[in-house]
Design an enzyme around this catalytic site. Structure first.
Site: not given
Ligand code: AQP
Length: 343
Positions: A119, A202, A205
């Protein structure tokens, strides 16, 4: 030291940093509901808004996304009576214990986190201090409840290891057996849902490409279109999991199918092995729409009454603080603060 005195308690959270994706749903939310429904654990689930602001969030969007995420939790099956449902900033003990853990964790530990490296990228000098310290606040989120189990996606494994390191160092430094050594729960076919456009990334969002993800608020046509356009290869599906080894995009779609249908990958391939994507993708789209449409309809209904969502979160915060305030008070006593806080 004995860890047996800790009651089975689950904590996990999701950032309100955008709309919920299918990755969040299959990797986290769906499993949160399963753990709630076993009745084997006390379950605490959280909108982690303090984590979201480690990168810029528009204030109005953050408020909206937090309420929409709460609606997503409830619509997916989190029952605010059975589980404690909270917004992180409404339970101040998270941030208070986070500070204590900033003083326990080491700079070197944080610098090794792959999420920080990804990040912050080449621009680490300009990244927020909060983004660097993120895993220490995450450890506090978990340990301020003495949580024993944390269901997460694969991407959070390293942060969970760091939570264990922080608990171990705190217990060791102060000669106590106060914080549990938390178990990550990373299981099922969809612990890492990948982008629909690139099987090596992955689903996220914050990916600039909306076509890369399925949003929980997408309508049936959009879901079907995104699946139809998902990147794949020209081969038919294999009849055994081994045949997916070097086919990340194919493996991703099969994993998504398996997680949504509550089947193993082998069961999906026993049914669909030999099928071309022209046949498999519509079957996956039908399954996804059947599964997600009732959730997005219920989310929209809940979002018509945000006052009710706010009431649920206020009540959740009250229940949470009955747990967190005594744990923070004991922490302060252990580390030698003169006037322990009262709830
Ligand atoms: N692609 C994924 N596959 C499986 N699990 C996922 N999680 C996120 N993306 C996937 C799981 O969702 C939970 C919450 O994640 P988060 O919102 O705290 O942050 P993140 O992992 O950084 O998710 P994003 O969607 O990628 O958010 P941004 O884009 O804002 O960084 C966690 O349990 C995560 O493992």
């Amino acid at each position: 030291m004995s860890q047996t005195r800790f009651a089975p308690r689950v904590f996990s959270g999701i950032q309100p940093s955008g709309g919920l994706t299918l990755g969040n749903y299959l990797g986290a939310l769906k499993r949160f509901v399963d753990m709630q429904d076993t009745g084997d654990f006390e379950t605490i689930y959280c909108m982690v808004d303090l984590h979201a602001i480690t990168v810029w969030q528009d204030p109005e969007k953050l408020r909206h996304n937090t309420r929409e995420l709460a609606a997503g939790f409830i619509a997916s099956g989190i029952d605010p009576e059975k589980s404690v449902l909270i917004n992180q900033s409404q339970v101040p003990e998270h941030a208070q214990l986070g500070w204590v853990f900033n003083c326990v964790a080491r700079m070197g530990w944080m610098g090794r986190m792959t999420q920080w490296k990804d990040k912050a990228g080449k621009n680490a000098e300009k990244a927020s201090l909060g983004l660097f310290a993120y895993p220490s606040l995450m450890a506090a989120d978990i340990l301020v409840y003495h949580a024993t189990h944390v269901p997460v996606g694969e991407d959070q494994k390293q942060h969970l290891e760091l939570t264990r390191d922080i608990a171990t160092k705190f217990n060791h430094d102060y000669g106590v057996d106060f914080f549990p050594i938390t178990e990550p729960v990373i299981e099922g076919a969809a612990t890492r849902v990948m982008s629909l456009r690139d099987g090596s990334k992955k689903m996220s969002k914050s990916d600039p490409s909306d076509a890369s993800r399925i949003n929980m608020t997408d309508d049936a046509d959009t879901i079907a279109k995104k699946i139809r356009k998902a990147k794949t290869d020209p081969e038919a599906l294999p009849s055994e999991a081994d045949g997916l080894k070097d086919r990340p995009e194919a493996r991703n779609l099969v994993n998504i199918y398996a997680a949504m249908a509550n089947m193993s990958v082998d069961q999906v391939l026993a049914e669909h092995g030999g099928a071309q994507f022209g046949t498999f993708k519509p079957a996956l789209a039908d399954l996804a729409v059947a599964h997600l449409a009732p959730i997005s309809t219920e989310m929209a209904r809940l979002m018509d009454d945000t006052a009710e969502i706010d009431r649920i979160l206020a009540r959740g915060a009250e229940r949470a603080r009955a747990i967190t305030a005594p744990i923070l008070k004991q922490t302060y006593e252990i580390i030698g603060m003169v006037a322990p806080v009262e709830a």
